[in-house]
Design an enzyme around this catalytic site. Structure first.
Site, PDB file in Angstrom:
ATOM      1  N   GLU A 516       0.832  -1.215   0.000  1.00 37.67           N
ATOM      2  CA  GLU A 516       0.000   0.000   0.000  1.00 37.67           C
ATOM      3  C   GLU A 516       0.862   1.258   0.000  1.00 37.67           C
ATOM      4  O   GLU A 516       0.541   2.243  -0.681  1.00 37.67           O
ATOM      5  CB  GLU A 516      -0.947  -0.011   1.200  1.00 37.67           C
ATOM      6  CG  GLU A 516      -1.935  -1.170   1.225  1.00 37.67           C
ATOM      7  CD  GLU A 516      -2.772  -1.299  -0.046  1.00 37.67           C
ATOM      8  OE1 GLU A 516      -2.947  -0.284  -0.755  1.00 37.67           O
ATOM      9  OE2 GLU A 516      -3.231  -2.410  -0.338  1.00 37.67           O
ATOM     10  N   ASP A 580       3.334  -4.914  -5.692  1.00 41.76           N
ATOM     11  CA  ASP A 580       3.709  -6.237  -5.194  1.00 41.76           C
ATOM     12  C   ASP A 580       5.226  -6.376  -5.097  1.00 41.76           C
ATOM     13  O   ASP A 580       5.760  -6.820  -4.071  1.00 41.76           O
ATOM     14  CB  ASP A 580       3.151  -7.327  -6.118  1.00 41.76           C
ATOM     15  CG  ASP A 580       1.681  -7.619  -5.878  1.00 41.76           C
ATOM     16  OD1 ASP A 580       1.160  -7.225  -4.817  1.00 41.76           O
ATOM     17  OD2 ASP A 580       1.049  -8.225  -6.758  1.00 41.76           O
TER      18      ASP A 580
END
Length: 679
Positions: A516, A580
């Site tokens: 995030e 990711d």
């Protein structure tokens, strides 16, 4: 609720009210990773996803009511069981005016299928009659505004959000909407599967119109005409890739400019039906769509547009109506589009609907019952360690200039963090919930949310507002607020182990946190500054270097075949793939910082700590998925499929190869000079 889901276009997505609050049950949360859980028939360098997750996948087949079943889904299902207790307690509450009674009445009205069948379309008729009474283009504009007051959004959404270039203030926005198929590509692609879906969609339209009283011949005729109309809409829709571009979708004008810039639509009548004044300023996400939409409406028979509005209303409300509508909805969207074999139990469906309408009220009960305060304390520490790991990696970057590094460090330091639940809970006092009509509660909830949205326009942004409920198994980064948010429900195994070893927690929830944070620095998030404003703060040379490095991820993912001849979309999924990979690198660095100076970390279950880190990450993406859902998600979801979220980023990390002794002969090996090295 179907008509309340537009918020996901904006954010990059993972006192007791009933009696006395009981403290969360204290149970040990310890991961059980071991060599025995791994598929020894597959080498780590051959297919790490299969090596790590085959046993879980075999033990967790897809339930008939699911199109995909993975670790996220498993936790979400467990969560539903926890919430079931809260709903059962609320269902017995008879205190007039209490929030618990509203939850209970809403839930009970959805479970009373006999009353729903008897009611039929009765409480939906005012909306359907409003559509039927349209005689002119002025009536049409007013009726569209009227529908929007219930958050039924044909043609476009009208909503409030932070101004991308003045993030402290809320602004009105218009965003394209109105297609019945999941994406424009479903209309425009002509392969055999797409043609079959189009055929089934037309049959679905016939069913809904027939159930609403249209004779079959007219229903068939209008089905073809409505489909042709939607096809033309799809042709002028912006692509999902275009909609990811914050500059392309930022087109702020004065409200009065709607009259001249988009003159083919009667905005005065629209705002009259909306019962709102013209906003001072408004952002048009898709400018060419809005211009062409007005022309398309003007060129189409008013009868066809009316039937489209009727269908849109029925389609949006079908899962809340009688069994014929519910079954038709599932047969098309559940079976044809997603490949499901059966509907989920009704209590789960209704629970989800009530969750959408009374989310934070339910969240408050959920937190009281299930969220241990010490989990928040440990998460606070984890987040700061992850932030420190990113700061260290930023400092060591060899491709970014010192000028941009300083601003990047400033933005990283400015990221605000929300964990568990809001500091201030929403007030649902003005939401009218009745005991005897499910569809009326849906409409009232839509109206309540609409008024809530409208109250924000032209007002300062409330920094305390959450855009997910505490009981949601997910997390998000909000670029306009430069904030990361982790609802209470995700702070459970397999993401977060209260009593787990650091290697597992950093590999799971640590990567989620870093993921995030990385969204603030991905291909779109990096265009926002530390205050959340759309602003160019990179040097031109740094931007070019960044784009060159991210292009490697685009090319890598474009080469993956997801099914048959269908490839992953590296451009569309780029932001999530960057997050990711960045999340893995950052959390791994933070983990090394956390254990620095400690004695060698012991093996657990025959696994080293480094192996546990990567296996914990892989475990959160374990999933089984149906072929139709693979197709749907590849077209509509900016996240890569679970398998690719493991086998995609890991081969770009030397630490991964070292942990499992993988050499250059391995199938997933990427040469060092070809790896995506970004954050």
């Amino acid at each position: 609720m179907k008509h309340l889901n537009f918020k996901n276009i904006l954010y990059v997505p993972l006192a007791a009210l009933i009696g006395c609050a009981t403290p969360p049950t204290e149970t040990k949360q310890i991961p059980t990773l071991s060599v025995a859980q791994l598929n020894q028939d597959v080498k780590p360098g051959e297919n790490f996803y299969a090596y790590a997750n085959t046993h879980w996948m075999k033990a967790n087949p897809i339930p008939d009511d699911k199109s995909r079943y993975g670790s996220f889904d498993e936790l979400a299902e467990n969560n539903k069981e926890q919430l079931k207790v809260i709903f059962q307690e609320a269902s017995k509450n008879n205190t007039p005016g209490s929030i618990a009674k509203k939850i209970g009445d809403f839930y009970n009205s959805g479970m009373d299928t006999i009353a729903i069948e008897e009611e039929g379309l009765k409480n939906l008729m005012p909306i359907l009659n409003k559509i039927e009474q349209i005689d002119t283009s002025d009536d049409l504009a007013a009726a569209i505004g009227y529908l929007h007051t219930y958050q039924l959004a044909p043609f476009f959404y009208y909503f409030a959000s932070a101004d991308k270039m003045n993030s402290d203030m809320n602004i009105a926005n218009i965003y394209q909407n109105g297609l019945g198929l999941p994406d424009r590509d479903y209309y425009l692609q002509t392969d055999e599967q797409s043609e079959e879906i189009k055929k089934e969609y037309k049959n679905y339209i016939v069913k809904l119109l027939s159930y609403a009283g249209e004779d079959e011949a007219n229903a068939v005729t209008y089905s073809n005409k409505i489909y042709d109309f939607e096809y033309k809409m799809a042709d002028i829709f912006y692509t999902r890739l275009q909609n990811r571009d914050p500059h392309l979708t930022y087109n702020k004008i004065e409200g009065n400019a709607l009259y001249s810039t988009y003159a083919d639509f009667n905005w005065s009548k629209y705002f009259e039906g909306l019962q709102q004044s013209m906003p001072t300023e408004i952002n048009i996400y898709q400018t060419s769509y809005l211009k062409n939409m007005s022309k398309l409406i003007g060129e189409t028979s008013l009868d066809v547009v009316k039937e489209y509005l009727k269908l849109y209303t029925l389609r949006s409300m079908s899962e809340y109506l009688g069994s014929s509508f519910v079954n038709a909805d599932f047969d098309f969207y559940g079976k044809v589009i997603q490949g499901k074999k059966s509907k989920e139990p009704r209590w789960k469906t209704v629970q989800g609907v009530v969750n959408s309408g009374l989310g934070e009220a339910i969240g408050q009960l959920y937190v009281d019952k299930y969220f241990p305060p010490k989990a928040k304390v440990r998460m606070d520490a984890l987040v700061e360690n992850i932030r420190g790991g990113f700061a260290k990696r930023l400092k060591q970057l060899d491709w970014m200039s010192n000028e941009t590094k300083v601003l990047a460090q400033d933005k990283l330091a400015a990221i605000s963090v929300k964990i568990g639940y809001p500091n201030q809970w929403r007030d649902y006092t003005s939401l009218d919930i009745v005991a005897d009509s499910y569809i009326q509660n849906i409409l009232n909830s839509g109206s309540f949310e609409f008024n809530y949205e409208m109250s924000k326009i032209g007002k300062p942004v409330d920094k305390e507002v959450w855009h997910m409920n505490p009981q949601t198994v997910n997390a998000y980064y909000n670029p306009s607020a430069n904030e990361i948010v982790f609802p209470a429900a995700i702070l459970q195994p397999p993401f977060f182990y209260m009593d787990g070893d650091d290697a597992v927690n950093y590999g799971a929830i640590g990567v989620v946190i870093a993921h995030e944070i990385t969204h603030g620095f991905d291909d779109q998030g990096a265009k926002y500054d530390k205050k959340g404003n759309l602003n160019t703060w990179w040097t031109e040379e740094d931007t070019e270097k960044f784009n060159s490095r991210t292009q490697r991820l685009v090319d890598q993912f474009n080469n993956y075949v997801v099914i048959d001849t269908m490839h992953a979309n590296g451009e569309f999924t780029l932001g999530e793939n960057i997050a990711d990979l960045g999340g893995l690198n950052i959390s791994y660095t933070a983990y090394l910082n956390a254990i620095s100076g400690q004695e060698p970390i012991a093996e657990i279950g025959g696994l080293t700590d480094k192996q546990r880190f990567f296996l914990a990450y892989s475990a959160i993406w374990a999933q089984n998925i149906r072929e139709k859902e693979i197709v749907r998600r590849t077209k509509t979801d900016p996240h890569s499929l679970g398998k690719l979220r493991v086998n995609g980023p890991l081969p770009n990390m030397q630490e991964f190869y070292d942990a499992f002794g993988i050499d250059e002969n391995a199938e997933i090996y990427i040469k060092p000079d070809e790896r995506a090295l970004i954050w």
